[in-house]
Scaffold this motif. Structure first.
Motif, PDB file in Angstrom:
ATOM      1  N   UNK A 182     105.145  70.964  75.181  1.00 21.57           N
ATOM      2  CA  UNK A 182     106.135  71.413  76.161  1.00 21.57           C
ATOM      3  C   UNK A 182     105.455  71.636  77.507  1.00 21.57           C
ATOM      4  N   UNK A 183     104.277  72.266  77.466  1.00 26.07           N
ATOM      5  CA  UNK A 183     103.533  72.544  78.692  1.00 26.07           C
ATOM      6  C   UNK A 183     103.155  71.237  79.394  1.00 26.07           C
ATOM      7  N   UNK A 184     102.680  70.264  78.584  1.00 25.69           N
ATOM      8  CA  UNK A 184     102.250  68.984  79.152  1.00 25.69           C
ATOM      9  C   UNK A 184     103.414  68.255  79.809  1.00 25.69           C
ATOM     10  N   UNK A 185     104.598  68.272  79.167  1.00 27.40           N
ATOM     11  CA  UNK A 185     105.720  67.540  79.756  1.00 27.40           C
ATOM     12  C   UNK A 185     106.218  68.239  81.020  1.00 27.40           C
ATOM     13  N   UNK A 186     106.222  69.577  81.035  1.00 35.60           N
ATOM     14  CA  UNK A 186     106.647  70.306  82.235  1.00 35.60           C
ATOM     15  C   UNK A 186     105.659  70.068  83.378  1.00 35.60           C
ATOM     16  N   UNK A 187     104.361  70.083  83.041  1.00 33.34           N
ATOM     17  CA  UNK A 187     103.332  69.869  84.055  1.00 33.34           C
ATOM     18  C   UNK A 187     103.477  68.472  84.657  1.00 33.34           C
ATOM     19  N   UNK A 188     103.724  67.495  83.786  1.00 37.20           N
ATOM     20  CA  UNK A 188     103.837  66.103  84.216  1.00 37.20           C
ATOM     21  C   UNK A 188     104.937  65.937  85.277  1.00 37.20           C
ATOM     22  N   UNK A 189     106.127  66.521  85.016  1.00 38.29           N
ATOM     23  CA  UNK A 189     107.223  66.303  85.961  1.00 38.29           C
ATOM     24  C   UNK A 189     107.056  67.091  87.258  1.00 38.29           C
ATOM     25  N   UNK A 190     106.254  68.147  87.231  1.00 36.79           N
ATOM     26  CA  UNK A 190     106.181  68.988  88.425  1.00 36.79           C
ATOM     27  C   UNK A 190     104.978  68.673  89.321  1.00 36.79           C
ATOM     28  N   UNK A 191     104.189  67.650  88.950  1.00 39.41           N
ATOM     29  CA  UNK A 191     103.033  67.272  89.772  1.00 39.41           C
ATOM     30  C   UNK A 191     103.387  67.059  91.253  1.00 39.41           C
ATOM     31  N   UNK A 192     104.491  66.351  91.576  1.00 36.39           N
ATOM     32  CA  UNK A 192     104.810  66.180  93.006  1.00 36.39           C
ATOM     33  C   UNK A 192     105.014  67.514  93.729  1.00 36.39           C
ATOM     34  N   UNK A 193     105.614  68.494  93.041  1.00 44.44           N
ATOM     35  CA  UNK A 193     105.835  69.799  93.679  1.00 44.44           C
ATOM     36  C   UNK A 193     104.508  70.548  93.829  1.00 44.44           C
ATOM     37  N   UNK A 194     103.644  70.461  92.818  1.00 46.63           N
ATOM     38  CA  UNK A 194     102.327  71.103  92.919  1.00 46.63           C
ATOM     39  C   UNK A 194     101.570  70.536  94.120  1.00 46.63           C
ATOM     40  N   UNK A 195     101.620  69.211  94.286  1.00 49.23           N
ATOM     41  CA  UNK A 195     100.914  68.565  95.397  1.00 49.23           C
ATOM     42  C   UNK A 195     101.479  69.010  96.745  1.00 49.23           C
ATOM     43  N   UNK A 196     102.729  69.489  96.766  1.00 49.58           N
ATOM     44  CA  UNK A 196     103.287  70.019  97.999  1.00 49.58           C
ATOM     45  C   UNK A 196     103.008  71.503  98.164  1.00 49.58           C
ATOM     46  N   UNK A 197     103.156  72.263  97.079  1.00 46.31           N
ATOM     47  CA  UNK A 197     103.027  73.723  97.168  1.00 46.31           C
ATOM     48  C   UNK A 197     101.593  74.184  97.407  1.00 46.31           C
ATOM     49  N   UNK A 198     100.633  73.529  96.779  1.00 44.19           N
ATOM     50  CA  UNK A 198      99.252  73.994  96.951  1.00 44.19           C
ATOM     51  C   UNK A 198      98.791  73.868  98.412  1.00 44.19           C
ATOM     52  N   UNK A 199      98.913  72.675  99.036  1.00 43.17           N
ATOM     53  CA  UNK A 199      98.477  72.568 100.434  1.00 43.17           C
ATOM     54  C   UNK A 199      99.286  73.449 101.387  1.00 43.17           C
ATOM     55  N   UNK A 200     100.604  73.551 101.166  1.00 45.16           N
ATOM     56  CA  UNK A 200     101.415  74.407 102.047  1.00 45.16           C
ATOM     57  C   UNK A 200     101.005  75.868 101.882  1.00 45.16           C
ATOM     58  N   UNK A 201     100.751  76.279 100.634  1.00 47.97           N
ATOM     59  CA  UNK A 201     100.272  77.636 100.377  1.00 47.97           C
ATOM     60  C   UNK A 201      98.926  77.872 101.052  1.00 47.97           C
ATOM     61  N   UNK A 202      98.069  76.847 100.989  1.00 49.64           N
ATOM     62  CA  UNK A 202      96.749  76.910 101.623  1.00 49.64           C
ATOM     63  C   UNK A 202      96.910  77.134 103.134  1.00 49.64           C
TER      64      UNK A 202
END
Lengths: 230, 111
Positions: free
Chosen positions: A7-27
């Motif tokens: 479940x964790x792997x499938x959720x992580x997989x779909x949210x990669x585009x958001x992580x790539x946006x949230x991490x730099x913006x948070x930075x």
């Protein structure tokens, strides 16, 4: 029932585009906060941990640096978040789960998380609400981690952040483009533009945001009532 | 100073919680009402237009560099977003170009 690795792997997989946006913006937020507000990294991290509202946090950097009043900062945050106050309602029917999980789902609901949740189907034999909860939680973690990294970097390295606040302008411009695509009717945009320019002409730049939004919303309600909400 | 920041953070957290929870608590039974649907559709364009204007309120078209860095960076952001619809690319490129323009002072030099 627990959160299985699958479940964790499938959720992580779909949210990669958001992580790539949230991490730099948070930075960028962490960096800007430390440099312009002049408070320690702990405060930048704390704000991300308990407020978790990107646009409001960028806006708050400018307001805090200018020494704005607490009421003004709170009102601006409320108005900024209220722009998507209506979209969560449709999800409430779908979430049939414990109150604790519901609280986190509501607290973690952002534009991007909402877009993911409403456009994706969970994998077969996965509980939908847990899938949503994990997506929301992963996005929250990415934003907080980015803020922490940015704030620590900002304290460790001397960095010229002049112009970094344009992140907020660009973020709003992008969201505005999305609205133009969706609404396809010039009237609300022109009404807002007129209300904003009138506010600037009459009251100047102090409290411009709250005055212009109040003025524009009165006009929107008047227009809606006149047209019978159609 | 730190008390001020802390109060602001707590006030922001309260405002966020209220704005996120209120629709779930109060709007549930009104979600289908025409007025709520109308406001739900009309409010975001209005608020986002005003937020962009708010961000640009300090720009003076009569003083060098005449708002040119903002115009260039904004055109790039919007253009990239219309082309690729990737928010990170649009925001990152627009902000990067804006920082380069204002930190180098190249616009004032050219004009």
């Amino acid at each position: 029932m627990g959160f299985s690795p699958r479940l964790f792997a499938s959720a992580f997989h779909v949210t990669v585009p958001v992580i790539l946006g949230y991490f730099p913006l948070g930075f960028a937020f962490g960096l800007l906060f430390v440099d312009q507000v002049g408070a320690g990294w702990v405060y930048a991290f704390l704000m991300s941990l308990i407020v978790f509202a990107g646009a409001s946090q960028f806006l708050a950097v400018g307001l805090l640096a200018a020494g704005a009043g607490i009421a003004e900062i709170a009102a601006a945050t409320f108005v900024l978040n209220a722009r998507h106050a209506f979209f969560g309602v449709s999800l409430l029917e779908r979430w049939r789960t414990s109150p604790l999980k519901k609280i986190f789902l509501v607290y973690w609901l952002t534009d991007e998380t909402y877009a993911l949740i409403t456009s994706l189907k969970p994998p077969p034999d996965v509980e939908e609400t847990d899938f949503h909860l994990l997506i929301a939680g992963i996005n929250y973690a990415a934003w907080c981690a980015g803020s922490l990294a940015g704030a620590l970097a900002g304290e460790a390295i001397a960095f010229d952040t002049t112009g970094l606040d344009f992140t907020l302008t660009a973020l709003f411009a992008v969201l505005l483009v999305e609205q133009v695509r969706r609404v396809r009717e010039p009237f609300p945009f022109l009404l807002a533009l007129a209300a904003g320019l009138v506010t600037l002409a009459v009251f100047g730049t102090a409290n411009m945001l709250l005055i212009s939004i109040t003025l524009a919303l009165i006009l929107v309600v008047a227009d809606g009532a006149r047209r019978g909400w159609a | 100073m730190n008390g001020y920041i802390l109060s602001a953070i707590l006030a922001m957290a309260a405002a966020t919680v209220v704005s996120r929870a209120a629709p779930f608590l109060f709007l549930g039974r009104w979600a289908a009402h025409p007025a709520v649907r109308f406001l739900g559709k009309a409010t975001p364009p209005v608020i986002l237009t005003l937020l962009v204007l708010y961000c640009l309120k300090g720009v003076s078209p009569t003083v060098p560099p005449y708002g040119l860095p903002e115009a260039v960076a904004l055109a790039l952001t919007v253009g990239l977003h219309l082309q690729w619809r990737n928010a990170l690319v649009s925001i990152g490129a627009g902000t990067g170009v804006y920082m380069a323009l204002v930190q180098s002072g190249i616009m004032s030099a050219v004009i």
